[in-house]
Motif scaffolding. Sequence first.
Motif, short mmCIF file in Angstrom:
data_model
loop_
_atom_site.label_atom_id
_atom_site.label_comp_id
_atom_site.label_asym_id
_atom_site.label_seq_id
_atom_site.Cartn_x
_atom_site.Cartn_y
_atom_site.Cartn_z
N LEU A 12 0.93 -0.98 -0.05
CA LEU A 12 -0.11 0.07 0.16
C LEU A 12 0.84 1.12 0.21
CD1 LEU A 12 -2.38 -0.90 2.76
CD2 LEU A 12 -3.18 -0.94 0.23
N SER A 13 0.33 2.34 -0.64
CA SER A 13 1.24 3.41 -0.56
C SER A 13 0.43 4.44 0.55
CB SER A 13 0.74 4.26 -1.92
OG SER A 13 -0.82 4.59 -1.78
N PRO A 14 1.13 5.25 1.02
CA PRO A 14 0.56 6.05 2.27
C PRO A 14 -0.97 6.30 2.27
CG PRO A 14 2.78 6.73 1.83
CD PRO A 14 2.61 6.00 0.61
N GLU A 15 -1.48 6.88 0.92
CA GLU A 15 -2.73 7.24 0.58
C GLU A 15 -3.54 6.15 0.51
OE1 GLU A 15 -6.05 10.07 -0.21
OE2 GLU A 15 -3.88 10.28 0.51
N GLU A 16 -3.24 5.15 0.01
CA GLU A 16 -3.87 3.83 0.02
C GLU A 16 -4.28 3.38 1.47
OE1 GLU A 16 -3.22 1.55 -4.19
OE2 GLU A 16 -1.63 1.51 -2.56
N LEU A 17 -3.25 3.51 2.41
CA LEU A 17 -3.30 3.01 3.70
C LEU A 17 -4.09 4.19 4.37
CD1 LEU A 17 -2.50 1.32 6.07
CD2 LEU A 17 -0.55 3.15 6.50
N ARG A 18 -3.97 5.21 4.23
CA ARG A 18 -5.17 6.45 4.87
C ARG A 18 -6.58 6.00 4.47
NH1 ARG A 18 -7.90 10.88 3.87
NH2 ARG A 18 -7.40 10.99 1.74
N LEU A 19 -6.88 5.81 3.04
CA LEU A 19 -8.01 5.78 2.67
C LEU A 19 -8.73 4.02 3.31
CD1 LEU A 19 -7.98 6.65 -1.00
CD2 LEU A 19 -8.92 8.05 0.99
N ALA A 20 -7.78 3.35 3.29
CA ALA A 20 -8.24 1.99 3.78
C ALA A 20 -8.66 1.94 5.22
CB ALA A 20 -7.16 0.99 3.77
N GLY A 21 -7.74 2.97 6.35
CA GLY A 21 -7.93 3.08 7.61
C GLY A 21 -9.29 3.68 7.61
N LEU A 22 -9.70 5.12 7.01
CA LEU A 22 -10.89 5.69 7.10
C LEU A 22 -11.97 4.59 6.88
CD1 LEU A 22 -9.58 9.01 5.51
CD2 LEU A 22 -10.27 8.66 7.73
N LYS A 23 -11.73 3.73 5.86
CA LYS A 23 -12.94 2.86 5.59
C LYS A 23 -13.08 1.71 6.59
CE LYS A 23 -14.69 -0.20 1.89
NZ LYS A 23 -14.83 -0.50 0.61
N LEU A 24 -12.24 1.30 6.99
CA LEU A 24 -12.22 0.23 8.20
C LEU A 24 -12.69 0.58 9.33
CD1 LEU A 24 -8.87 -1.38 7.55
CD2 LEU A 24 -11.05 -2.47 7.03
N PHE A 25 -12.50 2.18 9.55
CA PHE A 25 -12.88 2.49 10.89
C PHE A 25 -14.02 3.52 10.79
CE2 PHE A 25 -8.76 0.63 11.76
CZ PHE A 25 -9.08 -0.24 12.66
N ASP A 26 -14.72 3.64 9.80
CA ASP A 26 -15.75 4.57 9.47
C ASP A 26 -15.17 6.04 9.74
OD1 ASP A 26 -17.61 2.42 8.77
OD2 ASP A 26 -17.91 2.15 10.93
N GLY A 27 -14.10 6.31 9.43
CA GLY A 27 -13.55 7.73 9.63
C GLY A 27 -13.67 8.41 10.82
N LYS A 28 -13.86 7.50 11.97
CA LYS A 28 -13.96 7.83 13.12
C LYS A 28 -12.65 8.27 13.61
CE LYS A 28 -17.61 4.98 14.44
NZ LYS A 28 -18.17 3.76 15.00
#
Length: 83
Positions: A12-28
């Motif tokens: 994952l790129s840093p941006e892909e990781l950020r987007l994945a994290g936001l999705k996994l945790f509903d942006g909380k």
Amino acid sequence: MAPALSIEHLRLSPEELRLAGLKLFDGKAGWQSRLADILGVDRSSVTRWLSGSVPVPLNASLLVRYALTYGLPHDAGIDGFGI
């Protein structure tokens, strides 16, 4: 001789990781800490990956991709995946 199999494209790129994290945790708020807990790493590691100062490790990338596909482990944040 067959060419070597490369799986670097799965990192994952840093941006892909950020987007994945936001999705996994509903942006909380606090998703970076929750992701670190699930991966069994320190929060500062996730921060370095997101900043791009250190590449996202391939094993962490694969586990995040798995979580996006199949969901987080039960009671995520207690034991998590533990890399």
